[in-house]
Design a protein around this motif. Structure first.
Motif, short mmCIF file in Angstrom:
data_model
loop_
_atom_site.label_atom_id
_atom_site.label_comp_id
_atom_site.label_asym_id
_atom_site.label_seq_id
_atom_site.Cartn_x
_atom_site.Cartn_y
_atom_site.Cartn_z
N MET A 1 0.97 -1.21 0.10
CA MET A 1 -0.05 -0.08 -0.04
C MET A 1 0.73 1.11 0.12
O MET A 1 1.77 1.43 0.70
CB MET A 1 -0.94 0.04 1.34
CG MET A 1 -1.69 1.22 1.59
SD MET A 1 -2.38 1.49 2.99
CE MET A 1 -1.01 0.89 4.20
N LYS A 2 0.66 2.28 -0.83
CA LYS A 2 1.29 3.52 -0.90
C LYS A 2 0.54 4.63 -0.79
O LYS A 2 -0.45 4.61 -1.70
CB LYS A 2 2.17 3.42 -2.47
CG LYS A 2 2.94 4.60 -2.48
CD LYS A 2 3.70 4.46 -3.96
CE LYS A 2 4.81 5.68 -4.16
NZ LYS A 2 3.93 7.01 -4.36
N MET A 3 0.59 5.29 0.26
CA MET A 3 -0.07 6.62 0.41
C MET A 3 0.58 7.65 -0.34
O MET A 3 1.78 7.88 -0.35
CB MET A 3 -0.06 7.07 1.99
CG MET A 3 -0.97 6.03 2.91
SD MET A 3 -2.48 6.34 2.45
CE MET A 3 -3.24 4.68 2.90
N PRO A 4 -0.32 8.48 -1.00
CA PRO A 4 0.10 9.65 -1.57
C PRO A 4 0.49 10.65 -0.74
O PRO A 4 -0.03 10.65 0.28
CB PRO A 4 -1.01 9.95 -2.68
CG PRO A 4 -2.26 9.43 -1.68
CD PRO A 4 -1.89 8.22 -1.14
N LYS A 5 1.30 11.60 -1.34
CA LYS A 5 1.77 12.84 -0.48
C LYS A 5 0.34 13.43 0.05
O LYS A 5 0.42 13.92 1.45
CB LYS A 5 2.69 13.70 -1.11
CG LYS A 5 4.00 13.22 -1.48
CD LYS A 5 4.96 14.11 -1.96
CE LYS A 5 6.32 13.92 -1.72
NZ LYS A 5 6.92 13.23 -2.71
N ASP A 53 -8.31 1.46 -4.33
CA ASP A 53 -7.21 2.66 -4.80
C ASP A 53 -6.06 2.22 -3.88
O ASP A 53 -5.12 2.39 -4.33
CB ASP A 53 -7.84 3.92 -4.82
CG ASP A 53 -8.80 4.21 -6.13
OD1 ASP A 53 -8.92 3.30 -7.00
OD2 ASP A 53 -9.07 5.38 -6.17
N TYR A 54 -6.36 2.18 -2.54
CA TYR A 54 -5.14 2.02 -1.40
C TYR A 54 -4.85 0.69 -1.38
O TYR A 54 -3.87 0.49 -0.55
CB TYR A 54 -5.63 2.81 -0.32
CG TYR A 54 -5.53 4.27 -0.73
CD1 TYR A 54 -4.40 5.07 -0.37
CD2 TYR A 54 -6.93 5.03 -0.88
CE1 TYR A 54 -4.52 6.50 -0.61
CE2 TYR A 54 -6.97 6.34 -1.11
CZ TYR A 54 -5.63 7.05 -1.11
OH TYR A 54 -5.68 8.20 -1.19
N ASP A 55 -5.61 -0.39 -1.75
CA ASP A 55 -5.43 -1.85 -1.71
C ASP A 55 -5.49 -2.12 0.13
O ASP A 55 -4.13 -2.66 0.57
CB ASP A 55 -3.88 -2.09 -2.15
CG ASP A 55 -3.79 -3.72 -2.10
OD1 ASP A 55 -4.76 -4.40 -2.21
OD2 ASP A 55 -2.53 -4.20 -2.28
N ILE A 56 -6.29 -1.73 0.57
CA ILE A 56 -6.49 -1.76 1.97
C ILE A 56 -7.89 -2.18 2.58
O ILE A 56 -8.74 -2.40 1.41
CB ILE A 56 -6.58 -0.47 2.84
CG1 ILE A 56 -7.55 0.63 2.16
CG2 ILE A 56 -4.95 0.16 2.63
CD1 ILE A 56 -7.75 1.83 3.11
N GLN A 57 -8.21 -3.01 3.50
CA GLN A 57 -9.47 -3.24 3.98
C GLN A 57 -9.71 -2.20 5.21
O GLN A 57 -9.28 -2.03 6.16
CB GLN A 57 -9.42 -4.56 4.50
CG GLN A 57 -9.42 -5.72 3.53
CD GLN A 57 -10.80 -5.90 2.68
OE1 GLN A 57 -10.79 -5.55 1.65
NE2 GLN A 57 -12.00 -5.94 3.72
N PHE A 75 -8.20 8.72 8.82
CA PHE A 75 -7.92 7.32 8.87
C PHE A 75 -6.94 6.50 7.92
O PHE A 75 -6.18 5.98 8.52
CB PHE A 75 -9.23 6.37 8.63
CG PHE A 75 -9.16 4.96 8.29
CD1 PHE A 75 -9.10 4.25 9.71
CD2 PHE A 75 -9.06 4.38 7.20
CE1 PHE A 75 -8.89 2.80 9.44
CE2 PHE A 75 -8.92 3.02 7.16
CZ PHE A 75 -8.79 2.33 8.36
N LEU A 76 -6.99 7.25 6.61
CA LEU A 76 -5.86 6.73 5.55
C LEU A 76 -4.53 7.15 6.08
O LEU A 76 -3.59 6.31 5.97
CB LEU A 76 -6.40 7.40 4.45
CG LEU A 76 -7.52 6.83 3.75
CD1 LEU A 76 -7.89 7.49 2.38
CD2 LEU A 76 -7.39 5.30 3.45
N GLU A 77 -4.29 8.27 6.66
CA GLU A 77 -3.25 8.82 7.09
C GLU A 77 -2.54 8.04 8.28
O GLU A 77 -1.31 7.87 8.49
CB GLU A 77 -3.15 10.09 7.51
CG GLU A 77 -3.21 11.09 6.26
CD GLU A 77 -3.62 12.59 6.56
OE1 GLU A 77 -3.38 13.57 5.86
OE2 GLU A 77 -3.81 12.98 7.68
N SER A 78 -3.38 7.43 9.23
CA SER A 78 -2.99 6.63 10.23
C SER A 78 -2.40 5.24 9.80
O SER A 78 -1.87 4.69 10.41
CB SER A 78 -4.15 6.39 11.25
OG SER A 78 -5.02 5.37 10.74
N LEU A 79 -2.48 4.82 8.31
CA LEU A 79 -2.32 3.51 8.30
C LEU A 79 -0.95 3.29 8.03
O LEU A 79 -0.14 4.44 7.72
CB LEU A 79 -2.85 3.10 6.91
CG LEU A 79 -4.33 2.93 7.05
CD1 LEU A 79 -4.90 2.76 5.74
CD2 LEU A 79 -4.86 1.99 7.91
#
Length: 79
Positions: A1-5, A53-57, A75-79
Motif C-alpha cells: 500500500m502506497k499513500m500519496p503525499k 485504490d489504496y489496496d486496504i480493508q 484514517f488513511l493517514e494513520s495507516l
C-alpha cells in the motif's frame, strides 16, 4: 500500500468523481451525508473505491465513525 503525499487531495478527487460534485465543495469538515447528499449506497461505493485504490480493508467498526471527509483522510493517514 502506497499513500500519496496529499491524502486529502486524493480523497477529494475520488469523492468528487464518485458523488458527482465539484471538488471545491469537498473540504476536511464537509459532512459526507448532509453536505454531499450521499446515501448509504453512495458511501459504500465510495469506501469500496478507496479500498481498491489504496489496496486496504477498512474495518466495519471504522466505517461507522466516518461522518466527515476529514474522518476518512485521518484514517488513511494513520495507516
Amino acid at each position: 500500500m502506497k499513500m500519496p503525499k496529499n491524502v486529502f487531495e486524493e480523497v477529494q478527487k475520488i469523492m468528487a468523481k464518485q458523488l458527482r460534485v465539484s471538488a471545491d465543495k469537498i473540504q476536511m469538515d464537509t459532512q459526507i451525508k448532509r453536505d454531499l447528499n450521499a446515501d448509504s449506497l453512495d458511501i459504500l461505493q465510495l469506501l469500496l473505491r478507496i479500498e481498491d485504490d489504496y489496496d486496504i480493508q477498512i474495518p466495519e467498526e471504522e466505517l461507522a465513525t466516518f461522518t466527515t471527509v476529514g474522518d476518512v483522510v485521518k484514517f488513511l493517514e494513520s495507516l
